[in-house]
Design a protein around this motif. Structure first.
Motif, PDB file in Angstrom:
ATOM      1  N   GLU A 375       0.826  -1.208   0.000  1.00 63.16           N
ATOM      2  CA  GLU A 375       0.000   0.000   0.000  1.00 63.16           C
ATOM      3  C   GLU A 375       0.864   1.263   0.000  1.00 63.16           C
ATOM      4  OE1 GLU A 375      -3.586   2.028   2.618  1.00 63.16           O
ATOM      5  OE2 GLU A 375      -3.474  -0.164   2.417  1.00 63.16           O
ATOM      6  N   GLY A 376       0.506   2.181  -0.891  1.00 59.07           N
ATOM      7  CA  GLY A 376       1.172   3.477  -0.950  1.00 59.07           C
ATOM      8  C   GLY A 376       2.484   3.482  -1.696  1.00 59.07           C
ATOM      9  N   LYS A 377       2.873   2.344  -2.295  1.00 54.54           N
ATOM     10  CA  LYS A 377       4.166   2.261  -2.974  1.00 54.54           C
ATOM     11  C   LYS A 377       3.974   2.177  -4.489  1.00 54.54           C
ATOM     12  CE  LYS A 377       6.990   2.032   0.616  1.00 54.54           C
ATOM     13  NZ  LYS A 377       7.851   0.865   0.839  1.00 54.54           N
ATOM     14  N   TRP A 384       4.244  -2.064  -5.013  1.00 52.30           N
ATOM     15  CA  TRP A 384       3.333  -1.531  -6.032  1.00 52.30           C
ATOM     16  C   TRP A 384       1.908  -1.557  -5.516  1.00 52.30           C
ATOM     17  CZ3 TRP A 384      -0.637  -2.712  -9.553  1.00 52.30           C
ATOM     18  CH2 TRP A 384      -0.750  -1.826 -10.639  1.00 52.30           C
ATOM     19  N   ASP A 385       1.188  -0.481  -5.798  1.00 52.35           N
ATOM     20  CA  ASP A 385      -0.182  -0.291  -5.355  1.00 52.35           C
ATOM     21  C   ASP A 385      -0.963   0.262  -6.545  1.00 52.35           C
ATOM     22  OD1 ASP A 385      -2.590   0.577  -4.292  1.00 52.35           O
ATOM     23  OD2 ASP A 385      -1.716   1.639  -2.605  1.00 52.35           O
ATOM     24  N   LYS A 419       6.101  -9.237   3.951  1.00 48.46           N
ATOM     25  CA  LYS A 419       7.267  -8.433   3.601  1.00 48.46           C
ATOM     26  C   LYS A 419       6.920  -7.555   2.412  1.00 48.46           C
ATOM     27  CE  LYS A 419      10.606 -12.142   4.714  1.00 48.46           C
ATOM     28  NZ  LYS A 419      11.722 -12.960   4.132  1.00 48.46           N
ATOM     29  N   GLU A 420       7.778  -6.555   2.171  1.00 43.87           N
ATOM     30  CA  GLU A 420       7.593  -5.705   0.999  1.00 43.87           C
ATOM     31  C   GLU A 420       8.356  -6.236  -0.207  1.00 43.87           C
ATOM     32  OE1 GLU A 420       8.310  -1.614   1.892  1.00 43.87           O
ATOM     33  OE2 GLU A 420       6.733  -1.533   3.417  1.00 43.87           O
ATOM     34  N   ASP A 421       9.233  -7.223   0.010  1.00 40.50           N
ATOM     35  CA  ASP A 421       9.973  -7.848  -1.088  1.00 40.50           C
ATOM     36  C   ASP A 421      10.591  -9.140  -0.563  1.00 40.50           C
ATOM     37  OD1 ASP A 421      10.994  -8.231  -3.598  1.00 40.50           O
ATOM     38  OD2 ASP A 421      12.560  -6.706  -3.447  1.00 40.50           O
ATOM     39  N   ASP A 422      11.008  -9.994  -1.493  1.00 39.95           N
ATOM     40  CA  ASP A 422      11.628 -11.259  -1.123  1.00 39.95           C
ATOM     41  C   ASP A 422      12.362 -11.792  -2.340  1.00 39.95           C
ATOM     42  OD1 ASP A 422      12.315 -13.366   0.476  1.00 39.95           O
ATOM     43  OD2 ASP A 422      10.371 -14.378   0.401  1.00 39.95           O
ATOM     44  N   SER A 423      13.257 -12.759  -2.135  1.00 41.14           N
ATOM     45  CA  SER A 423      13.978 -13.386  -3.227  1.00 41.14           C
ATOM     46  C   SER A 423      12.982 -14.077  -4.157  1.00 41.14           C
ATOM     47  CB  SER A 423      14.981 -14.407  -2.679  1.00 41.14           C
ATOM     48  OG  SER A 423      15.509 -15.195  -3.724  1.00 41.14           O
ATOM     49  N   THR A 424      13.156 -13.909  -5.472  1.00 45.59           N
ATOM     50  CA  THR A 424      12.235 -14.527  -6.420  1.00 45.59           C
ATOM     51  C   THR A 424      12.246 -16.046  -6.312  1.00 45.59           C
ATOM     52  OG1 THR A 424      13.955 -14.452  -8.128  1.00 45.59           O
ATOM     53  CG2 THR A 424      12.383 -12.623  -8.061  1.00 45.59           C
ATOM     54  N   GLY A 425      13.384 -16.634  -5.917  1.00 43.43           N
ATOM     55  CA  GLY A 425      13.486 -18.076  -5.804  1.00 43.43           C
ATOM     56  C   GLY A 425      12.607 -18.671  -4.728  1.00 43.43           C
ATOM     57  N   ASN A 426      12.129 -17.849  -3.800  1.00 43.63           N
ATOM     58  CA  ASN A 426      11.286 -18.347  -2.708  1.00 43.63           C
ATOM     59  C   ASN A 426       9.832 -18.559  -3.133  1.00 43.63           C
ATOM     60  OD1 ASN A 426      13.432 -18.406  -0.925  1.00 43.63           O
ATOM     61  ND2 ASN A 426      13.041 -16.346  -0.134  1.00 43.63           N
ATOM     62  N   LYS A 427       9.503 -18.048  -4.338  1.00 45.27           N
ATOM     63  CA  LYS A 427       8.130 -18.192  -4.863  1.00 45.27           C
ATOM     64  C   LYS A 427       7.096 -17.638  -3.886  1.00 45.27           C
ATOM     65  CE  LYS A 427       9.017 -22.180  -7.873  1.00 45.27           C
ATOM     66  NZ  LYS A 427      10.490 -22.100  -7.763  1.00 45.27           N
TER      67      LYS A 427
END
Length: 490
Positions: A375-377, A384-385, A419-427
């Motif tokens: 939210e708000g990003k 992304w919002d 979280k607001e982001d994470d490693s793509t490999g974690n799916k």
């Protein structure tokens, strides 16, 4: 000019429906959760004002999937609001939920006043005086917000006659009007009639009565007819055995015939226990058993009989409604397929399932990339919002959340994280707390229901979070203290 001051007093006493061993006083063991289904009219306050629940609808979800409106809730804080307060906590029978508010000391520019709730009485006999009881008047500010007025004046004052047809309400130099009817002195109410039937007379169990299109007249002395609006209806919520809705006004009644059907999803979800600790896996198994096929990624745009024409119809033939912007697009030209769960984060596992991809305009498709919903990003700020884009509609926050929830039950290798982001490999996808908040704040709209029915006609399966948004909090509500607060879980 007569001055009138009144105060609104709310009785907020919660009591238990049944007794149970181990329950705290006032708890109801059959109540699973509560939520704010409709936000209050006032969401922005100045320091020193008090929270106003007018317009707020609180619903309770009970064992068996039953939703019931709750009126005897309590809320905190009740005292004057201070800077830094961002939400109000609503409580009932041991359950809580929150309503976001804003407390700002920035001066607001008033542009007028409005009557948000009509007075109880709108029809008078000549010689009576106007009675403002029940009327709610609010200031209107330039930003679209409002605050209740407890001191206003009205005219005409004194005895009304048959030429009076509106009351002027005045406060702070602004005026608005309430339409009234004054009938001859001594005229007696002899009955009421349904002059025009409501547009909707077929319902599903649990639907609320919709009076859109209905015109009700009060009949005086057998022939003098006046349209009325402040009538009551019973029942207001449809039950399985409901065949008639009764309209009541000052002791007189009229009825409307209705048809009430069982919801299709009651059959679809037969055997699902919403309170099970294995709800996510249970929904995964149900989804797998119901999904007889998938549309296929290419078919969504290239095959009119199998794709977005069915799930995302626009206004007119061969049109499609675009995701995020809600625009009406003529044909599939200029459209792309938005991976609501990004491909790079495991979305390829469900990309053939039309419940996940959505049609977007080419010019808008790249704005998000593979960002989490936050939210708000915007993309450049690590999240992304849709509401942060010029083309995006805020209500698509709710749609996005429920699609993400669906993906997590369609493929249990896909996980949600707060979280607001994470490693793509974690799916993984998130931000979970924002998605849960969006799911509650932005209710399911007709476009989602149409999409769910269309997807089922193509594949055989449904998105359970469109049919039962409350499932999201049951699965992920206990993830952390933030999600507990959002879902009203202690």
């Amino acid at each position: 000019m007569k001055k009138f001051r009144f105060s609104l007093i709310i009785s907020t006493v919660a009591s238990a429906a049944v007794l149970c061993t181990g329950c705290q006083q006032g708890e109801d063991p059959t109540l699973l959760s509560i939520r704010v289904a409709t936000s209050p009219e006032t969401l922005v306050y100045s320091p020193g004002e008090k929270f106003d629940p007018t317009g707020m609808v609180v619903m309770g979800n009970y064992i068996g999937g039953r939703d019931v409106e709750i009126k005897t809730y309590t809320y905190e804080p009740k005292d004057e609001l201070e800077m830094g307060v961002t939400y109000v906590t609503i409580s009932y029978a041991g359950k809580t939920c929150t309503q976001d508010i804003t407390v700002s000391d920035t001066p607001r520019v008033q542009t007028g006043i409005e009557v948000t709730t009509l007075p109880n009485k709108l029809i008078y006999h000549a010689g009576e005086e106007f009675d403002p009881t029940g009327m709610v008047v609010k200031k209107v500010y330039v930003d679209g917000t409002g605050s209740k007025i407890t001191d206003f004046s009205y005219s005409p004052e004194g005895e009304l006659d048959t030429t009076d047809n509106r009351i002027r309400i005045t406060s702070d130099g602004f005026s608005t009007f309430v339409d009234i009817v004054v009938i001859p002195e001594g005229a007696e109410l002899t009955g009421i009639e349904i002059a025009s039937q409501p547009n909707k007379t077929t319902y599903y169990v649990g639907d609320s009565f919709d009076k859109t299109g209905m015109v009700v007249n009060a009949i005086y002395d057998g022939s003098y007819k006046v349209e009325i609006k402040n009538y009551t209806v019973s029942p207001s919520v449809m039950a399985k055995d409901t065949t008639k809705v009764t309209i009541l006004f000052e002791g007189k009644t009229a009825t409307i015939n209705v048809e009430v059907k069982e919801k299709e999803d009651d059959v679809y979800y037969q055997g699902i226990n919403p309170n099970s600790s294995t709800l996510l896996n249970d929904l995964n198994r149900l989804n797998s058993s119901k999904r007889k096929s998938t549309v296929g990624y290419k078919n969504m745009l290239n095959n009119p009989s199998k794709g977005f024409y069915v799930t995302d119809p626009g206004k007119g033939s061969n049109t499609i409604t675009t995701f995020y912007s809600g625009r009406n697009n003529n044909g599939t030209g200029g459209l792309n397929r938005e991976h609501v769960w990004p491909n790079s984060r495991g979305g390829n596992q469900v990309e053939n399932d039309i419940h996940m991809p959505r049609p977007t305009l080419n010019a808008e498709n790249g704005s998000r990339g593979n960002s989490f919903y936050v939210e708000g990003k915007c993309k450049s700020s690590g999240g992304w919002d849709p509401a942060m884009e010029d083309f995006g509609l805020e209500s698509y926050r709710g749609d996005s959340a429920r699609i993400i929830f669906y993906c997590a039950i369609a493929s249990t290798t896909l996980k949600l994280v707060d979280k607001e982001d994470d490693s793509t490999g974690n799916k993984t996808m998130g931000k979970l707390s924002d998605l849960l908040r969006w799911n509650l704040k932005y209710p399911v709209l007709e476009r989602e229901m149409i999409r769910n029915d269309g997807a089922q006609s193509l594949q055989g399966n449904r998105n359970p979070f469109i049919d039962h948004p409350e499932y999201a909090c049951k699965i992920w509500g206990t993830t952390n203290s933030t999600t507990r607060q959002i879902c009203g879980i202690k």
